[in-house]
Every structure is written in structure tokens, then in C-alpha cells.
Design an enzyme around this catalytic site. Structure first.
Site, mmCIF file in Angstrom:
data_model
loop_
_atom_site.group_PDB
_atom_site.id
_atom_site.type_symbol
_atom_site.label_atom_id
_atom_site.label_comp_id
_atom_site.label_asym_id
_atom_site.label_seq_id
_atom_site.Cartn_x
_atom_site.Cartn_y
_atom_site.Cartn_z
ATOM 1 N N TYR A 135 5.672 -9.017 -0.407
ATOM 2 C CA TYR A 135 4.908 -8.003 0.333
ATOM 3 C C TYR A 135 4.545 -8.514 1.734
ATOM 4 C CZ TYR A 135 1.085 -4.559 0.972
ATOM 5 O OH TYR A 135 0.250 -3.558 1.428
ATOM 6 N N ALA A 136 4.122 -9.776 1.826
ATOM 7 C CA ALA A 136 3.759 -10.356 3.124
ATOM 8 C C ALA A 136 4.969 -10.393 4.053
ATOM 9 C CB ALA A 136 3.191 -11.764 2.934
ATOM 10 N N ALA A 137 6.134 -10.748 3.501
ATOM 11 C CA ALA A 137 7.359 -10.801 4.310
ATOM 12 C C ALA A 137 7.731 -9.408 4.812
ATOM 13 C CB ALA A 137 8.504 -11.408 3.497
ATOM 14 N N ALA A 138 7.633 -8.436 3.931
ATOM 15 C CA ALA A 138 7.974 -7.060 4.329
ATOM 16 C C ALA A 138 7.020 -6.555 5.410
ATOM 17 C CB ALA A 138 7.929 -6.139 3.107
ATOM 18 N N LYS A 139 5.731 -6.804 5.224
ATOM 19 C CA LYS A 139 4.747 -6.287 6.181
ATOM 20 C C LYS A 139 4.791 -7.060 7.505
ATOM 21 C CE LYS A 139 2.870 -2.984 3.655
ATOM 22 N NZ LYS A 139 3.177 -1.566 3.982
ATOM 23 N N ARG B 220 -0.967 10.463 -2.299
ATOM 24 C CA ARG B 220 -2.298 9.938 -2.638
ATOM 25 C C ARG B 220 -2.684 8.856 -1.616
ATOM 26 N NH1 ARG B 220 1.359 7.718 -6.631
ATOM 27 N NH2 ARG B 220 1.420 5.458 -6.366
ATOM 28 N N GLY C 228 4.951 8.707 1.523
ATOM 29 C CA GLY C 228 3.900 8.281 0.596
ATOM 30 C C GLY C 228 2.641 9.114 0.778
ATOM 31 N N VAL D 2 11.993 6.563 -0.138
ATOM 32 C CA VAL D 2 12.291 6.009 1.194
ATOM 33 C C VAL D 2 13.262 4.819 1.154
ATOM 34 C CG1 VAL D 2 10.098 6.776 2.190
ATOM 35 C CG2 VAL D 2 10.287 4.446 1.279
ATOM 36 N N ASN E 263 4.268 5.270 5.839
ATOM 37 C CA ASN E 263 3.137 4.796 5.025
ATOM 38 C C ASN E 263 3.539 4.369 3.614
ATOM 39 O OD1 ASN E 263 0.160 4.914 4.000
ATOM 40 N ND2 ASN E 263 1.281 6.394 2.736
HETATM 41 P P1 NAP Z 1 -0.967 4.171 -3.094
HETATM 42 O O1 NAP Z 1 -2.288 4.834 -3.321
HETATM 43 O O2 NAP Z 1 -0.349 3.371 -4.168
HETATM 44 O O3 NAP Z 1 0.062 5.307 -2.603
HETATM 45 C C1 NAP Z 1 1.384 4.965 -2.313
HETATM 46 C C2 NAP Z 1 2.130 6.203 -1.895
HETATM 47 O O4 NAP Z 1 3.476 5.831 -1.565
HETATM 48 C C3 NAP Z 1 2.239 7.233 -2.996
HETATM 49 O O5 NAP Z 1 2.236 8.518 -2.425
HETATM 50 C C4 NAP Z 1 3.595 6.929 -3.613
HETATM 51 O O6 NAP Z 1 4.101 8.061 -4.314
HETATM 52 C C5 NAP Z 1 4.385 6.574 -2.370
HETATM 53 N N1 NAP Z 1 5.574 5.754 -2.581
HETATM 54 C C6 NAP Z 1 5.670 4.543 -3.194
HETATM 55 N N2 NAP Z 1 6.932 4.113 -3.189
HETATM 56 C C7 NAP Z 1 7.663 5.065 -2.548
HETATM 57 C C8 NAP Z 1 9.039 5.216 -2.234
HETATM 58 N N3 NAP Z 1 9.943 4.281 -2.573
HETATM 59 N N4 NAP Z 1 9.439 6.327 -1.582
HETATM 60 C C9 NAP Z 1 8.536 7.273 -1.225
HETATM 61 N N5 NAP Z 1 7.235 7.191 -1.497
HETATM 62 C C10 NAP Z 1 6.795 6.098 -2.158
HETATM 63 O O7 NAP Z 1 -1.028 3.187 -1.844
HETATM 64 P P2 NAP Z 1 -1.996 3.133 -0.575
HETATM 65 O O8 NAP Z 1 -3.034 2.127 -0.857
HETATM 66 O O9 NAP Z 1 -2.370 4.495 -0.117
HETATM 67 O O10 NAP Z 1 -0.997 2.452 0.459
HETATM 68 C C11 NAP Z 1 -0.385 3.142 1.536
HETATM 69 C C12 NAP Z 1 0.159 2.113 2.519
HETATM 70 O O11 NAP Z 1 -0.913 1.274 2.976
HETATM 71 C C13 NAP Z 1 1.193 1.172 1.917
HETATM 72 O O12 NAP Z 1 2.194 0.909 2.866
HETATM 73 C C14 NAP Z 1 0.402 -0.083 1.633
HETATM 74 O O13 NAP Z 1 1.214 -1.216 1.615
HETATM 75 C C15 NAP Z 1 -0.572 -0.077 2.789
HETATM 76 N N6 NAP Z 1 -1.777 -0.859 2.568
HETATM 77 C C16 NAP Z 1 -2.658 -0.560 1.576
HETATM 78 C C17 NAP Z 1 -3.789 -1.359 1.407
HETATM 79 C C18 NAP Z 1 -4.828 -1.092 0.351
HETATM 80 O O14 NAP Z 1 -5.723 -1.941 0.178
HETATM 81 N N7 NAP Z 1 -4.783 0.008 -0.355
HETATM 82 C C19 NAP Z 1 -3.988 -2.446 2.247
HETATM 83 C C20 NAP Z 1 -3.083 -2.726 3.243
HETATM 84 C C21 NAP Z 1 -1.967 -1.917 3.399
HETATM 85 P P3 NAP Z 1 5.237 7.917 -5.478
HETATM 86 O O15 NAP Z 1 4.784 6.791 -6.366
HETATM 87 O O16 NAP Z 1 5.285 9.254 -6.132
HETATM 88 O O17 NAP Z 1 6.508 7.608 -4.761
#
Ligand code: NAP
Length: 245
Positions: free
Chosen positions: A153-157, A17, A14, A62, A88
Site C-alpha cells: 500500500y505504501a509503495a502504491a501510494k 462509500r 470508489g 479500476v 479515489n
Molecule cells: P472504503 O470505505 O473502503 O471505500 C473504498 C471504495 O473504493 C468503495 O466504493 C469500493 O467499492 C471502491 N473500490 C475498491 N476497489 C475498487 C476497484 N478495484 N475498482 C473500483 N472501485 C473500487 O475506503 P475509503 O476509506 O473511503 O478510502 C478511499 C481512498 O482513500 C482510498 O484510496 C484509500 O486508500 C484512501 N485513504 C483512506 C484512509 C482511511 O483512513 N480511510 C486513509 C488514507 C487514504 P467496491 O468495493 O464496490 O469496489
């Protein structure tokens, strides 16, 4: 300090971005070879090119075990090692539980939890052989506190926390650490759809009264990947402005 990671090969899922991209940038700046993956090949390739240095983007979903294995094998073949893995990639598909579709549940589990399993398993052989590894799983404050409308999402995390601790125990004696960073509300595309009211309501619960930025997560990830964190394993590190306490 600048080139702490000069001979390190880092794989970030991921990475195109948000938090993954911030992590990639931080590792590139510290001299690492960084490979990042995402489903959208054009986006991840462009993001890697923009970072320059030794950064490369590849397409990989993934949630596809075969694709993950092929990706890890290709990285090891080309670079001869894999030192740091940042799980990530994550996604949400919210809805109240009573109306949640099976597909909604499975899709969120597949990316957020199954994906980390596939990556760690695929990387196990090379990390065990190297007798070196740093794995950082990106969880969420939601995995600690729960959130209405996000049971999947909560269950996965939350599952990722158990996974982190179990795998940390399995590989601790091999100089491989496995830790989890639990971000709070971080300004990325993932929360871009929040209404102004929902954002205000969320900020209300955050002691520091602001959202975090992706770089603030990257700092924690880089620390856990560094030699300074060699004695930390199985840990859950909230980076959330105090939200989870
Ligand atoms: P994001 O901006 O939506 O970016 C998600 C990234 O994951 C993108 O690069 C996306 O690219 C990739 N992705 C999604 N599904 C995928 C898959 N099946 N295989 C490979 N790549 C995949 O999200 P983010 O906020 O940076 O989140 C990153 C991590 O932090 C996640 O695990 C999220 O749950 C966690 N998180 C985020 C927050 C928040 O507030 N932002 C809070 C807590 C935890 P593609 O769509 O091209 O695959």
C-alpha cells in the site's frame, strides 16, 4: 458559491462509500453532474440514487484497463465532457513483507496505482481537447511515512505521488491540474477492522488527537477542483490532523 460546479461533469472512482461518497455528495450539493463507480453495482447505484440530483452510479473495476476505457468513453458520450476526475478507489491487503504473497502485492498496486493510470489515460483525450481538467488523486499519509505491514500500500501510494507530479508537468500548459490529497486516519470501512488498541496507538501519533471524517477530505478535493485552485498543480496536500509533519 452554491452552484460553483453547475456545468461540470465529475467522475469519482470508489464512490459507493467512505471518502468517495463524501466527495460525490459535496459535488452534487454544488450543482455538478456526478458519475461514480465501484465494483459492486448494486451498492454504487443505490448510493447514487440516495444522493439524488444529477448523480449516477456505474459498475467499473479500476484495475481493469478495458473496463476503465469503456466507462470513460460512456461518460463522455452521454455527457459530452469530463471536467473533474477523482481517483479515489483504493484497497489494502496488509501483511509483513517477508510473508507477503505476489497476489497481495499485485492486487494493491493494481487498484491504487494502475487504476489511476488507466483513468488518467482514458480521460486524457477529452481533457486535452477541452483544454480543461482537474484531477485529484487520493493518496495516503502512508505513502509519505511508510507503515509496517503495508509495504504494498505504501509503495502504491508513494508511486501515486510521482505519477501525480509527472502528469501534472505533462498537462500544465493545457489548463489541466493534477494534485494529490493525502488523508491520514479517516473514519470509513477501510479502518473499521482496527482493534481498539491499534486505533489508540494510531491516535497517539496524530497531533490533533482524533480521526478525520470523510467530509474533511471532500472539502480539500472540492477546493482543488475549484477555480480558486487554478494555480495549484503537482501538489501533495496532507489532510491528516498533522500526522505527516
Ligand atoms: P472504503 O470505505 O473502503 O471505500 C473504498 C471504495 O473504493 C468503495 O466504493 C469500493 O467499492 C471502491 N473500490 C475498491 N476497489 C475498487 C476497484 N478495484 N475498482 C473500483 N472501485 C473500487 O475506503 P475509503 O476509506 O473511503 O478510502 C478511499 C481512498 O482513500 C482510498 O484510496 C484509500 O486508500 C484512501 N485513504 C483512506 C484512509 C482511511 O483512513 N480511510 C486513509 C488514507 C487514504 P467496491 O468495493 O464496490 O469496489
Amino acid at each position: 458559491m452554491m452552484h460553483d460546479f453547475e456545468n461540470k461533469v465529475v467522475l469519482i472512482t470508489g464512490g459507493s462509500r467512505g471518502i468517495g461518497l463524501a466527495c460525490a455528495k459535496a459535488f452534487v450539493e454544488k450543482g455538478a453532474t456526478v458519475i461514480m463507480c465501484a465494483r459492486n453495482e448494486a451498492a454504487v447505484t443505490a448510493a447514487a440514487q440516495a444522493l439524488g440530483g444529477t448523480c449516477r452510479g456505474i459498475a467499473c473495476d479500476v484495475s481493469d484497463a478495458d473496463a476503465v476505457k469503456a466507462t470513460v468513453d460512456a461518460v463522455v458520450k452521454e455527457y459530452g465532457a469530463l471536467h473533474i476526475l477523482v481517483n479515489n478507489a483504493g484497497t489494502t491487503d496488509d501483511g509483513l513483507l517477508a510473508r507477503m504473497k505476489n497476489a497481495q502485492w499485485k492486487r494493491v498496486m493494481a487498484t491504487n496505482l494502475d487504476g489511476a493510470f488507466y483513468l488518467c489515460r482514458a480521460a486524457a483525450r477529452v481533457m486535452l481537447r477541452q483544454r480543461y481538467g482537474r484531477i485529484i488523486n487520493i493518496g495516503s499519509v502512508i505513502g509519505l511515512r511508510g507503515q509496517a505491514g503495508q509495504a504494498n500500500y505504501a509503495a502504491a501510494k508513494a508511486g501515486l505521488i510521482g505519477f501525480t507530479k509527472a502528469y501534472a508537468r505533462e498537462v500544465a500548459s493545457r489548463n489541466i491540474t493534477v494534485n494529490l490529497v493525502a488523508p491520514g486516519l479517516i473514519d470509513t470501512d477501510m479502518i473499521a477492522d482496527l482493534t481498539a488498541e491499534a486505533r489508540e496507538a494510531a491516535l497517539d501519533h496524530i497531533p490533533v488527537k482524533r480521526a478525520g471524517c470523510p467530509e474533511e477530505i471532500a472539502h480539500a478535493v472540492v477546493f482543488l477542483a475549484s477555480d480558486a485552485a487554478a494555480y495549484i498543480t503537482g501538489a501533495v496536500l496532507p489532510v491528516d490532523g498533522g500526522l505527516a509533519m
